[in-house]
Scaffold this motif. Structure first.
Motif, PDB file in Angstrom:
ATOM      1  N   HIS A 185       0.792  -1.286   0.018  1.00 47.34           N
ATOM      2  CA  HIS A 185       0.017   0.019   0.060  1.00 47.34           C
ATOM      3  C   HIS A 185       1.036   1.263  -0.098  1.00 47.34           C
ATOM      4  CE1 HIS A 185      -3.670  -2.362   1.839  1.00 47.34           C
ATOM      5  NE2 HIS A 185      -3.418  -2.691   0.697  1.00 47.34           N
ATOM      6  N   GLY A 215     -10.744   2.077   0.156  1.00 50.23           N
ATOM      7  CA  GLY A 215      -9.629   1.552  -0.638  1.00 50.23           C
ATOM      8  C   GLY A 215      -9.892   0.309  -1.364  1.00 50.23           C
ATOM      9  N   ILE A 261     -12.075   1.319  -4.276  1.00 48.88           N
ATOM     10  CA  ILE A 261     -11.531   2.038  -5.140  1.00 48.88           C
ATOM     11  C   ILE A 261     -10.444   0.941  -6.260  1.00 48.88           C
ATOM     12  CG2 ILE A 261      -9.423   3.556  -5.700  1.00 48.88           C
ATOM     13  CD1 ILE A 261     -10.974   5.333  -3.283  1.00 48.88           C
ATOM     14  N   VAL A 262      -9.883   0.237  -5.444  1.00 48.29           N
ATOM     15  CA  VAL A 262      -8.753  -0.899  -6.316  1.00 48.29           C
ATOM     16  C   VAL A 262      -9.624  -1.613  -7.278  1.00 48.29           C
ATOM     17  CG1 VAL A 262      -7.241  -2.855  -5.956  1.00 48.29           C
ATOM     18  CG2 VAL A 262      -7.136  -0.609  -4.534  1.00 48.29           C
ATOM     19  N   GLU A 316     -10.772   0.441 -10.030  1.00 41.87           N
ATOM     20  CA  GLU A 316      -9.436   0.632 -10.812  1.00 41.87           C
ATOM     21  C   GLU A 316      -8.959  -0.358 -11.730  1.00 41.87           C
ATOM     22  OE1 GLU A 316      -5.652   3.507  -9.842  1.00 41.87           O
ATOM     23  OE2 GLU A 316      -6.519   2.362  -8.082  1.00 41.87           O
ATOM     24  N   ASP A 345      -8.111   7.481  -5.897  1.00 43.08           N
ATOM     25  CA  ASP A 345      -6.817   6.794  -5.434  1.00 43.08           C
ATOM     26  C   ASP A 345      -6.128   7.987  -5.145  1.00 43.08           C
ATOM     27  OD1 ASP A 345      -4.837   5.389  -4.608  1.00 43.08           O
ATOM     28  OD2 ASP A 345      -4.954   4.210  -6.263  1.00 43.08           O
ATOM     29  N   GLN A 346      -6.066   8.869  -6.065  1.00 46.17           N
ATOM     30  CA  GLN A 346      -5.243  10.005  -5.752  1.00 46.17           C
ATOM     31  C   GLN A 346      -5.570  10.894  -4.697  1.00 46.17           C
ATOM     32  OE1 GLN A 346      -1.848  10.133  -7.260  1.00 46.17           O
ATOM     33  NE2 GLN A 346      -2.435   8.149  -7.712  1.00 46.17           N
ATOM     34  N   SER A 355      -7.707  10.339  -2.371  1.00 45.66           N
ATOM     35  CA  SER A 355      -7.856   9.800  -1.070  1.00 45.66           C
ATOM     36  C   SER A 355      -6.669   9.672  -0.556  1.00 45.66           C
ATOM     37  CB  SER A 355      -8.529   8.653  -1.246  1.00 45.66           C
ATOM     38  OG  SER A 355      -9.894   8.742  -1.845  1.00 45.66           O
ATOM     39  N   TYR A 382      -4.441   7.012  -1.025  1.00 44.04           N
ATOM     40  CA  TYR A 382      -4.206   5.766  -0.750  1.00 44.04           C
ATOM     41  C   TYR A 382      -2.871   5.311  -1.609  1.00 44.04           C
ATOM     42  CZ  TYR A 382      -8.895   4.784   0.940  1.00 44.04           C
ATOM     43  OH  TYR A 382      -9.989   4.928   1.758  1.00 44.04           O
ATOM     44  N   ASN A 383      -2.716   5.823  -2.991  1.00 48.67           N
ATOM     45  CA  ASN A 383      -1.554   5.497  -3.791  1.00 48.67           C
ATOM     46  C   ASN A 383      -0.975   4.119  -3.934  1.00 48.67           C
ATOM     47  OD1 ASN A 383      -0.437   8.434  -2.042  1.00 48.67           O
ATOM     48  ND2 ASN A 383      -1.304   8.619  -4.005  1.00 48.67           N
ATOM     49  N   THR A 384      -2.324   3.275  -4.246  1.00 50.23           N
ATOM     50  CA  THR A 384      -1.930   1.656  -4.585  1.00 50.23           C
ATOM     51  C   THR A 384      -1.446   1.599  -5.746  1.00 50.23           C
ATOM     52  OG1 THR A 384      -4.135   1.283  -5.640  1.00 50.23           O
ATOM     53  CG2 THR A 384      -4.025   1.561  -2.968  1.00 50.23           C
TER      54      THR A 384
END
Length: 376
Positions: free
Chosen positions: A37, A56, A59-60, A63, A88-89, A91, A93-95
Motif C-alpha cells: 500500500h 480503498g 477504489i482498487v 481501478e 485513489d489520488q 484519497s 491511498y496511492n496503491t
C-alpha cells in the motif's frame, strides 16, 4: 512432456473477457497486498495519506477489474479505470492499482473503433481537471503535470501504433486471401475446361458412332448406354466443381454433412456461436476443410463415427473433425495427400493453424483455426 502448443490453443479458445479477467484479478490482488500500500503512483505530495480501509478496497476494484473488458469495451474500461485512479489520488491511498491506467490507455488506443479524437479530448480534459483539483489540495507543479501527461500520452501512442500494425497485417491477409481465391478460380476454370472437353467430346464421338449402328440394335444400345453414362458422369463432375465455386456457409455445411451421411458415414455436426458477418474468405475455407476431411473419412475410415465441431468467434473460427477408427480401411494412411497439404497452405495464408494426423486410439483428427479478419 508438457504440450505448450496444446495449452496455448485451449487458452485461446476461451472468451477474450475470460482471458483478460485473469490479468485484472492478478493486478487487483497485487494492489490489495498490505505491504505494498502507498507504493504506487503519487502525483501530489501534500495530499494527506489515508489508512487503507473498505473504501480503498472499493477504489482498487473500480481501478483494476474493468481491465477485463479492455478489448470489447475499451472506452468504458478507460473511464472506470480513470475514475478509480482519480479517487485513489484524491484519497491518498496511492496503491499499485494505478498501473491499470497505462494498460487501459494502450487498450483504448489499440481497440477503440469510433470517436477516437473525442476520446483523446475527453481524456485530456479529465486529466487536467484532476490536476487542478490535486493542485488545490496538495502540491502539484506544472512540470509534474506535463511529464505525467506525456507518459500517459505515450501509452495511447503505443496502442495506436499497435492498431496500425494490426490493420496493416489484416490488409495484407486480405490481399493474400484475394490472391488465393484468384488461384482457386484459375484451378476451377481448368477443371471446368477438362470436364467439358473430356466428357462432351466423348459424348459427341459416341453419338456420331451411334448414327451408323441403326442396323445393329445390340451395339446401338451399348453406344446409347455409354453416352448416358458419360453424361451422368459429366453432371456429377460439374456439380463438384460448382460446389467449389459457391461453398456458401452454415446451410451448405449442413448439406455437405447430409450428403456424407447418405454415403454411409455417420456424421455428427455441432456448430457453436454465430458466423461473423464480415468473415470473408474464412467461410469458404471452413467448407473446404470440412469437405476434404469428410472425403478422407469416407475413403480411409468408412462407416466410422465421425464428429464435426465448428465454433464461430468474432475473430476466428475453430474446427475439429475426427473419426473413431472403427470403419473399413481405418488402417490405411489417410489424410496424407495433396488435398490436406493444400488446405494447410490455404489456412496458413489467412494466418491460421492447421493440423491433420492419426489419433493414438485409432481414427484421424483434423483441426483448424481460421482467422476471420474481424478485429476484436
Amino acid at each position: 512432456m508438457i504440450d505448450f502448443a496444446g495449452l496455448r490453443d485451449r487458452w485461446r479458445r476461451y472468451d477474450v473477457v475470460v482471458r483478460d479477467l485473469l490479468f485484472a484479478l492478478l493486478l487487483t490482488g497485487l494492489a490489495l497486498v498490505p505491504d505494498w500500500h502507498r507504493h504506487g503512483t503519487r502525483l501530489a505530495d501534500a495530499v494527506p495519506a489515508r489508512p487503507f480501509d473498505g473504501w480503498g478496497v472499493l477504489i482498487v476494484v473500480v481501478e483494476c477489474l474493468p481491465l477485463a473488458v479492455r478489448r470489447i469495451r475499451p472506452t468504458i474500461c478507460l473511464a472506470l479505470v480513470f475514475a478509480g485512479f482519480a479517487a485513489d489520488q484524491l484519497s491518498g491511498y496511492n496503491t499499485l492499482g494505478g498501473t491499470a491506467l497505462p494498460v487501459a490507455l494502450i487498450s483504448v488506443g489499440l481497440h477503440a473503433d469510433r470517436h477516437r479524437r473525442a476520446i483523446v479530448v475527453a481524456a485530456t480534459a479529465a486529466f487536467l481537471a484532476l490536476a487542478v483539483v490535486l493542485g488545490r489540495v496538495g502540491q502539484l507543479g506544472p512540470d509534474v503535470v506535463a511529464l505525467f501527461y506525456l507518459v500517459l500520452g505515450s501509452m495511447w501512442v503505443v496502442g495506436a501504433t499497435l492498431r496500425r500494425s494490426r490493420l496493416a497485417e489484416l490488409d495484407h491477409r486480405r490481399h493474400l486471401a484475394d490472391a488465393a481465391r484468384a488461384a482457386e478460380r484459375t484451378r476451377i476454370a481448368r477443371e471446368l475446361h477438362d470436364v467439358v472437353t473430356h466428357h462432351v467430346t466423348a459424348m459427341v464421338v459416341q453419338a456420331e458412332a451411334a448414327r451408323y449402328l441403326t442396323g445393329a440394335p445390340d451395339r446401338l444400345d451399348e453406344a446409347l448406354a455409354a453416352i448416358s453414362d458419360t453424361g451422368r458422369q459429366a453432371v456429377t463432375d460439374l456439380r463438384h466443381v460448382l460446389d467449389l465455386l459457391d461453398p456458401g456457409h452454415g446451410g451448405e455445411l449442413q448439406a455437405l454433412v447430409e450428403r456424407t451421411r447418405r454415403a454411409g458415414q455417420p456424421v455428427e455436426l455441432v456448430e457453436q456461436g454465430s458466423l461473423p458477418e464480415a468473415a470473408g474468405s474464412a467461410v469458404a475455407t471452413v467448407y473446404r476443410v470440412a469437405q476434404e476431411a469428410l472425403t478422407n473419412a469416407l475413403k480411409h475410415d468408412h462407416g466410422a463415427r465421425t464428429s464435426v465441431t465448428v465454433r464461430y468467434r468474432p475473430e476466428e473460427i475453430d474446427m475439429r473433425i475426427s473419426t473413431d477408427g472403427s470403419g473399413a480401411g481405418a488402417g490405411s494412411a489417410g489424410g496424407s495427400g495433396r488435398g490436406l497439404t493444400g488446405l494447410r497452405d490455404r489456412v496458413g495464408t489467412l494466418g491460421g493453424d492447421f493440423s491433420a494426423g492419426p489419433l493414438a486410439g485409432g481414427g484421424f483428427l483434423v483441426t483448424a483455426r481460421i482467422p476471420t479478419g474481424v478485429a476484436s
